[in-house]
Design a protein around this motif. Structure first.
Motif, PDB file in Angstrom:
ATOM      1  N   GLY A 168       5.234   5.886 -27.116  1.00 13.93           N
ATOM      2  CA  GLY A 168       6.471   6.562 -26.758  1.00 13.93           C
ATOM      3  C   GLY A 168       6.261   7.761 -25.869  1.00 13.93           C
ATOM      4  N   ALA A 169       5.150   7.803 -25.141  1.00 12.52           N
ATOM      5  CA  ALA A 169       4.922   8.886 -24.183  1.00 12.52           C
ATOM      6  C   ALA A 169       5.941   8.795 -23.052  1.00 12.52           C
ATOM      7  CB  ALA A 169       3.502   8.825 -23.634  1.00 12.52           C
ATOM      8  N   ALA A 170       6.113   9.888 -22.338  1.00 15.35           N
ATOM      9  CA  ALA A 170       7.105   9.935 -21.265  1.00 15.35           C
ATOM     10  C   ALA A 170       6.678   9.138 -20.040  1.00 15.35           C
ATOM     11  CB  ALA A 170       7.395  11.382 -20.878  1.00 15.35           C
ATOM     12  N   THR A 171       5.417   8.756 -19.973  1.00 14.31           N
ATOM     13  CA  THR A 171       4.927   7.899 -18.893  1.00 14.31           C
ATOM     14  C   THR A 171       4.477   6.565 -19.472  1.00 14.31           C
ATOM     15  OG1 THR A 171       2.746   8.928 -19.095  1.00 14.31           O
ATOM     16  CG2 THR A 171       4.215   9.797 -17.408  1.00 14.31           C
ATOM     17  N   ASP A 172       4.531   5.536 -18.650  1.00 16.96           N
ATOM     18  CA  ASP A 172       4.208   4.173 -19.062  1.00 16.96           C
ATOM     19  C   ASP A 172       2.742   4.088 -19.490  1.00 16.96           C
ATOM     20  OD1 ASP A 172       4.736   1.510 -19.465  1.00 16.96           O
ATOM     21  OD2 ASP A 172       4.647   0.963 -17.342  1.00 16.96           O
ATOM     22  N   GLU A 173       2.474   3.644 -20.728  1.00 15.31           N
ATOM     23  CA  GLU A 173       1.125   3.744 -21.284  1.00 15.31           C
ATOM     24  C   GLU A 173       0.293   2.464 -21.158  1.00 15.31           C
ATOM     25  OE1 GLU A 173       1.400   6.413 -25.148  1.00 15.31           O
ATOM     26  OE2 GLU A 173       3.199   5.159 -24.933  1.00 15.31           O
ATOM     27  N   HIS A 174       0.845   1.326 -21.466  1.00 16.26           N
ATOM     28  CA  HIS A 174       0.145   0.046 -21.421  1.00 16.26           C
ATOM     29  C   HIS A 174      -1.173   0.094 -22.208  1.00 16.26           C
ATOM     30  CE1 HIS A 174       2.787  -2.364 -18.866  1.00 16.26           C
ATOM     31  NE2 HIS A 174       3.099  -1.215 -18.291  1.00 16.26           N
ATOM     32  N   LEU A 175      -1.058   0.488 -23.463  1.00 16.16           N
ATOM     33  CA  LEU A 175      -2.219   0.548 -24.347  1.00 16.16           C
ATOM     34  C   LEU A 175      -2.642  -0.852 -24.782  1.00 16.16           C
ATOM     35  CD1 LEU A 175      -1.058   3.460 -26.712  1.00 16.16           C
ATOM     36  CD2 LEU A 175      -2.422   3.630 -24.611  1.00 16.16           C
ATOM     37  N   ILE A 176      -3.861  -0.935 -25.285  1.00 17.54           N
ATOM     38  CA  ILE A 176      -4.339  -2.183 -25.877  1.00 17.54           C
ATOM     39  C   ILE A 176      -3.427  -2.510 -27.060  1.00 17.54           C
ATOM     40  CG2 ILE A 176      -6.304  -3.319 -26.990  1.00 17.54           C
ATOM     41  CD1 ILE A 176      -6.756  -2.510 -24.039  1.00 17.54           C
ATOM     42  N   PRO A 177      -2.947  -3.756 -27.184  1.00 18.90           N
ATOM     43  CA  PRO A 177      -2.056  -4.075 -28.305  1.00 18.90           C
ATOM     44  C   PRO A 177      -2.723  -3.787 -29.650  1.00 18.90           C
ATOM     45  CG  PRO A 177      -2.785  -6.070 -27.159  1.00 18.90           C
ATOM     46  CD  PRO A 177      -3.181  -4.913 -26.315  1.00 18.90           C
ATOM     47  N   GLY A 178      -1.965  -3.110 -30.501  1.00 15.67           N
ATOM     48  CA  GLY A 178      -2.495  -2.668 -31.780  1.00 15.67           C
ATOM     49  C   GLY A 178      -2.899  -1.211 -31.781  1.00 15.67           C
ATOM     50  N   ASP A 179      -3.008  -0.593 -30.602  1.00 19.52           N
ATOM     51  CA  ASP A 179      -3.414   0.804 -30.503  1.00 19.52           C
ATOM     52  C   ASP A 179      -2.228   1.759 -30.446  1.00 19.52           C
ATOM     53  OD1 ASP A 179      -5.991  -0.083 -30.494  1.00 19.52           O
ATOM     54  OD2 ASP A 179      -6.509   0.643 -28.487  1.00 19.52           O
ATOM     55  N   GLY A 180      -1.015   1.230 -30.430  1.00 18.92           N
ATOM     56  CA  GLY A 180       0.176   2.063 -30.348  1.00 18.92           C
ATOM     57  C   GLY A 180       1.126   1.781 -31.493  1.00 18.92           C
ATOM     58  N   ALA A 181       2.390   2.102 -31.271  1.00 19.29           N
ATOM     59  CA  ALA A 181       3.393   2.026 -32.335  1.00 19.29           C
ATOM     60  C   ALA A 181       4.379   0.874 -32.158  1.00 19.29           C
ATOM     61  CB  ALA A 181       4.163   3.344 -32.397  1.00 19.29           C
ATOM     62  N   GLN A 182       4.205   0.072 -31.115  1.00 23.45           N
ATOM     63  CA  GLN A 182       5.132  -1.034 -30.898  1.00 23.45           C
ATOM     64  C   GLN A 182       4.834  -2.213 -31.834  1.00 23.45           C
ATOM     65  OE1 GLN A 182       7.954  -1.028 -28.413  1.00 23.45           O
ATOM     66  NE2 GLN A 182       7.396   0.963 -29.255  1.00 23.45           N
ATOM     67  N   PRO A 183       5.854  -3.006 -32.180  1.00 19.74           N
ATOM     68  CA  PRO A 183       5.663  -4.138 -33.103  1.00 19.74           C
ATOM     69  C   PRO A 183       5.059  -5.347 -32.389  1.00 19.74           C
ATOM     70  CG  PRO A 183       7.951  -4.040 -32.448  1.00 19.74           C
ATOM     71  CD  PRO A 183       7.285  -2.834 -31.811  1.00 19.74           C
ATOM     72  N   CYS A 184       3.903  -5.148 -31.787  1.00 15.83           N
ATOM     73  CA  CYS A 184       3.289  -6.208 -30.977  1.00 15.83           C
ATOM     74  C   CYS A 184       3.010  -7.470 -31.796  1.00 15.83           C
ATOM     75  CB  CYS A 184       1.995  -5.702 -30.347  1.00 15.83           C
ATOM     76  SG  CYS A 184       2.209  -4.350 -29.178  1.00 15.83           S
ATOM     77  N   ALA A 185       2.444  -7.287 -32.976  1.00 15.24           N
ATOM     78  CA  ALA A 185       2.104  -8.442 -33.809  1.00 15.24           C
ATOM     79  C   ALA A 185       3.354  -9.205 -34.218  1.00 15.24           C
ATOM     80  CB  ALA A 185       1.324  -7.986 -35.038  1.00 15.24           C
ATOM     81  N   GLU A 186       4.410  -8.487 -34.603  1.00 18.10           N
ATOM     82  CA  GLU A 186       5.640  -9.145 -35.034  1.00 18.10           C
ATOM     83  C   GLU A 186       6.307  -9.888 -33.882  1.00 18.10           C
ATOM     84  OE1 GLU A 186       8.780 -10.471 -37.429  1.00 18.10           O
ATOM     85  OE2 GLU A 186       6.760  -9.744 -37.888  1.00 18.10           O
ATOM     86  N   VAL A 187       6.317  -9.288 -32.691  1.00 20.06           N
ATOM     87  CA  VAL A 187       6.876  -9.970 -31.529  1.00 20.06           C
ATOM     88  C   VAL A 187       6.111 -11.270 -31.263  1.00 20.06           C
ATOM     89  CG1 VAL A 187       7.145  -9.850 -29.013  1.00 20.06           C
ATOM     90  CG2 VAL A 187       7.843  -7.915 -30.430  1.00 20.06           C
ATOM     91  N   CYS A 188       4.796 -11.199 -31.307  1.00 22.90           N
ATOM     92  CA  CYS A 188       3.981 -12.398 -31.080  1.00 22.90           C
ATOM     93  C   CYS A 188       4.266 -13.466 -32.129  1.00 22.90           C
ATOM     94  CB  CYS A 188       2.499 -12.040 -31.080  1.00 22.90           C
ATOM     95  SG  CYS A 188       1.943 -11.124 -29.630  1.00 22.90           S
ATOM     96  N   ARG A 189       4.350 -13.062 -33.374  1.00 20.55           N
ATOM     97  CA  ARG A 189       4.594 -14.033 -34.443  1.00 20.55           C
ATOM     98  C   ARG A 189       5.962 -14.698 -34.276  1.00 20.55           C
ATOM     99  NH1 ARG A 189       1.602 -10.211 -37.758  1.00 20.55           N
ATOM    100  NH2 ARG A 189       3.532  -9.108 -38.297  1.00 20.55           N
ATOM    101  N   ARG A 190       6.965 -13.916 -33.914  1.00 19.62           N
ATOM    102  CA  ARG A 190       8.296 -14.493 -33.719  1.00 19.62           C
ATOM    103  C   ARG A 190       8.307 -15.474 -32.557  1.00 19.62           C
ATOM    104  NH1 ARG A 190      13.118 -10.082 -34.833  1.00 19.62           N
ATOM    105  NH2 ARG A 190      12.247  -9.144 -36.728  1.00 19.62           N
ATOM    106  N   ILE A 191       7.609 -15.126 -31.496  1.00 17.99           N
ATOM    107  CA  ILE A 191       7.538 -16.028 -30.350  1.00 17.99           C
ATOM    108  C   ILE A 191       6.823 -17.325 -30.731  1.00 17.99           C
ATOM    109  CG2 ILE A 191       6.395 -16.332 -28.110  1.00 17.99           C
ATOM    110  CD1 ILE A 191       7.113 -13.451 -27.475  1.00 17.99           C
TER     111      ILE A 191
END
Length: 300
Positions: free
Chosen positions: A224-247
């Motif tokens: 949620g930084a003010a600039t676009d971060e593009h972190l390695i999935p799992g290194d931030g706060a986004q629900p990356c795993a859940e999005v992948c599982r739903r897809i």
């Protein structure tokens, strides 16, 4: 999902954005993809001269035996003069490149607000290009320019976003269309999970709004930084795993592309390790064998 494409029986293809190896070049991305076992690449058309030369890209794809899954049109602020200045011509050229390379998708951002003619023509242009080519033009969710970046764009801006309850606060959009493409309505969408973090958007709610029109996922993370971060999935706060599982549990027929920042890597082995970790995350959470029967379309 494109209505003319059946649900694949195989696993969801996972690609590597050529931007993920910056400051290395496009050929380096093909080499990493081949070495690490990615299913293909997404070609970011930008300042790297090699990325703009489709014949040379075709040679690299053949040489490394790595297909081009998608093209990212040159629609960034830093690519305003790549392939000329006319954004209509640039998007059409990206679709032509996709046809030449056998890619099924072109990723595009909404037009900038100062591109007035392009803003007015954008919706019809996307429809026409898709109808004429069979290539999906997947419009990507974006983020506003947050005022709090003036007071520190890294961890301080993450804390400020948290205190605001997740919203971006005072912000202005550089785009002439909504940063949420579902507001305007397109046949195909790209969901970017780094952009949802910067925008302070609920990624799962946006996934639901995109529904069966989700064609492409940019898998990355953000705090949620003010600039676009593009972190390695799992290194931030986004629900990356859940999005992948739903897809994986749906009839999603597109591709997932790792669009991550590896600029912190000091050596090629370090960059390779970051990319390998990203790929492992995607493989683990996108396994269709965990969902042998699709639960149906994503919500819409």
């Amino acid at each position: 999902m494109r209505p003319d494409l059946p649900r694949p029986s195989a696993e969801i293809p996972i690609g590597l954005s050529t931007a993920s190896v910056y400051p290395q070049n496009t050929e380096a991305a093909f080499a990493y993809a081949a070495e690490l076992g990615f299913d293909g690449v997404e070609l970011m058309v930008w300042g790297d001269a090699l990325s703009q030369d489709i014949r040379r890209v075709e040679y690299l794809s053949d040489h490394y035996q790595v297909p081009v899954l998608s093209i990212h049109a040159p629609c960034l602020l830093i690519t305003q003069r790549v392939w000329g200045r006319d954004p209509v011509v640039k998007l059409a050229r990206a679709v032509e490149a996709a046809e030449d390379l056998g890619a099924s998708t072109v990723v595009v951002h909404p037009p900038f607000r100062w591109q007035r003619g392009y803003v007015a023509a954008f919706d019809d242009l996307v429809d026409e290009l898709e109808a004429d080519s069979g290539v999906a033009v997947a419009v990507e969710n974006m983020f506003p320019m947050r005022a709090d970046r003036l007071f520190g764009a890294g961890e301080p801006s993450v804390r400020r976003l948290s205190k605001r309850g997740g919203g971006p606060g005072l912000a202005a959009s550089a785009f002439g269309k909504s940063i949420d493409p579902t507001d305007d309505g397109y046949a195909h969408y790209t969901l970017d999970l780094s952009h949802t973090a910067t925008a302070g958007v609920d990624a799962l709610a946006l996934l639901d709004r995109m529904g069966s029109r989700l064609n492409h996922l940019h898998l990355a993370d953000g705090n949620g930084a003010a600039t676009d971060e593009h972190l390695i999935p799992g290194d931030g706060a986004q629900p990356c795993a859940e999005v992948c599982r739903r897809i994986a549990a749906s009839d999603f027929a597109g591709a997932v592309v790792l669009e991550v920042t590896t600029g912190s890597a000091r050596t090629k082995p370090e960059r390779s390790a970051l990319l390998a970790r990203s790929l492992d995350f995607a493989r683990r959470h996108l396994k269709r064998e965990l969902h042998p029967e699709p639960t149906g379309q994503l919500s819409s």
